[in-house]
Design a protein around this motif. Structure first.
Motif, PDB file in Angstrom:
ATOM      1  N   PRO A  80      12.294  94.482  19.258  1.00  0.00           N
ATOM      2  CA  PRO A  80      12.426  93.157  19.864  1.00  0.00           C
ATOM      3  C   PRO A  80      11.677  92.100  19.047  1.00  0.00           C
ATOM      4  O   PRO A  80      10.650  92.388  18.433  1.00  0.00           O
ATOM      5  N   ASN A  81      12.202  90.890  19.042  1.00  0.00           N
ATOM      6  CA  ASN A  81      11.529  89.767  18.373  1.00  0.00           C
ATOM      7  C   ASN A  81      10.961  88.819  19.436  1.00  0.00           C
ATOM      8  O   ASN A  81      11.026  89.091  20.629  1.00  0.00           O
ATOM      9  N   HIS A  82      10.412  87.683  18.997  1.00  0.00           N
ATOM     10  CA  HIS A  82       9.728  86.828  19.966  1.00  0.00           C
ATOM     11  C   HIS A  82      10.679  86.118  20.937  1.00  0.00           C
ATOM     12  O   HIS A  82      10.234  85.639  21.980  1.00  0.00           O
ATOM     13  N   VAL A  83      11.986  86.105  20.641  1.00  0.00           N
ATOM     14  CA  VAL A  83      12.934  85.567  21.636  1.00  0.00           C
ATOM     15  C   VAL A  83      13.047  86.554  22.808  1.00  0.00           C
ATOM     16  O   VAL A  83      12.980  86.161  23.974  1.00  0.00           O
ATOM     17  N   HIS A  84      13.184  87.848  22.481  1.00  0.00           N
ATOM     18  CA  HIS A  84      13.203  88.869  23.535  1.00  0.00           C
ATOM     19  C   HIS A  84      11.896  88.828  24.338  1.00  0.00           C
ATOM     20  O   HIS A  84      11.912  88.888  25.571  1.00  0.00           O
ATOM     21  N   ARG A  85      10.790  88.714  23.623  1.00  0.00           N
ATOM     22  CA  ARG A  85       9.485  88.753  24.293  1.00  0.00           C
ATOM     23  C   ARG A  85       9.262  87.511  25.167  1.00  0.00           C
ATOM     24  O   ARG A  85       8.617  87.587  26.216  1.00  0.00           O
ATOM     25  N   TYR A  86       9.829  86.378  24.749  1.00  0.00           N
ATOM     26  CA  TYR A  86       9.732  85.143  25.539  1.00  0.00           C
ATOM     27  C   TYR A  86      10.386  85.337  26.908  1.00  0.00           C
ATOM     28  O   TYR A  86       9.846  84.917  27.933  1.00  0.00           O
ATOM     29  N   LEU A  87      11.529  86.002  26.930  1.00  0.00           N
ATOM     30  CA  LEU A  87      12.226  86.232  28.198  1.00  0.00           C
ATOM     31  C   LEU A  87      11.409  87.161  29.096  1.00  0.00           C
ATOM     32  O   LEU A  87      11.377  86.990  30.319  1.00  0.00           O
TER      33      LEU A  87
END
Length: 239
Positions: A80-87
């Motif tokens: 996962p990248n920080h877009v996934h982690r943001y969610l």
């Protein structure tokens, strides 16, 4: 400013339906098959090979093509990248977040989101069309043509192939019905019937945000539209 409007709408929403496409996974190194420069456009026969029809016609060659096109062997190298982690962070903050994703890489689940609808299925498993037994990715990588260890039928991937029915559409519409906000990230909205979902949200008068690198044919349906790098915008939204 659009970014400030988006941040305010997200902050005020208690339940968010998030629709995601390939642009969410590109920061993890996974190619976007359907962007204008994506791999998908390089060979139109891919649609033929990744179809229900071809699986039943030549399952052995199907699996060779499928593994090559989707780089299945590399799946375990992606994270996962920080877009996934943001969610996931939105979820951790007390919001009800349901991700409805076109992506088949399983990264939303890996990031820890509790409610993920994999609209087009997943690359991470396959099932026996004869007895229904399910098998995970390591098993699929053990042989060129994975077969069921119970009845020896060739396994069928749990990805929605061309010609397969979409089984999650009604559930996705229910999520949109119950949400305060619809957030669409990293998708060109060209693929049907997934692209019916923003139209459905619009018909219900749901507040909505679109963040995508390129303009889409549905931009006019959204209250807030941001054309920019998704990773960059997410970093700004976090601030």
């Amino acid at each position: 400013m659009q970014l400030e409007s988006a941040a305010k709408m997200i902050a005020e929403a208690s339940s968010i339906a998030v629709l995601t496409g390939a642009g969410v996974s590109t920061a993890s190194g996974i190619p976007d098959f359907r962007s204008t420069t994506g791999l998908w456009t390089a060979d139109e026969t891919r649609e033929y090979y990744i179809s229900n029809h071809y699986f039943h016609t030549d399952p052995v060659d199907f699996w060779q093509k499928y593994k090559a096109i989707f780089r299945v062997k590399l799946l375990k190298d992606y994270g996962p990248n920080h877009v996934h982690r943001y969610l996931k962070e939105l979820e951790n903050s007390g919001k009800e977040v349901v991700v409805i994703t076109q992506n088949v890489d399983g990264l939303h689940t890996l990031a820890g989101n509790d409610h993920v609808i994999e609209y087009h299925g997943t690359l991470n498993s396959a099932s026996c069309p004869n007895c229904g037994k399910s098998f995970d990715l390591p098993y699929l990588l053990q042989s060129e043509t994975p077969v069921c260890d119970s009845c020896e039928h060739v396994l069928k991937p749990d990805v929605v192939l061309f010609g397969d029915p979409i089984t999650e559409h009604d559930r996705a519409e229910q999520v949109i019905q119950q949400s305060d906000l619809v957030l669409v990230l990293g998708t060109s909205l060209l693929v049907s019937p997934f692209n019916i979902l923003p139209e459905y949200a619009h018909s219900l008068g749901k507040p909505s945000i679109l963040i995508n690198w390129e303009p889409t044919v549905m931009d006019e349906l959204f209250q807030v539209v941001i054309h920019d790098d998704l990773s960059k915008i997410v970093q700004q939204l976090k601030k």
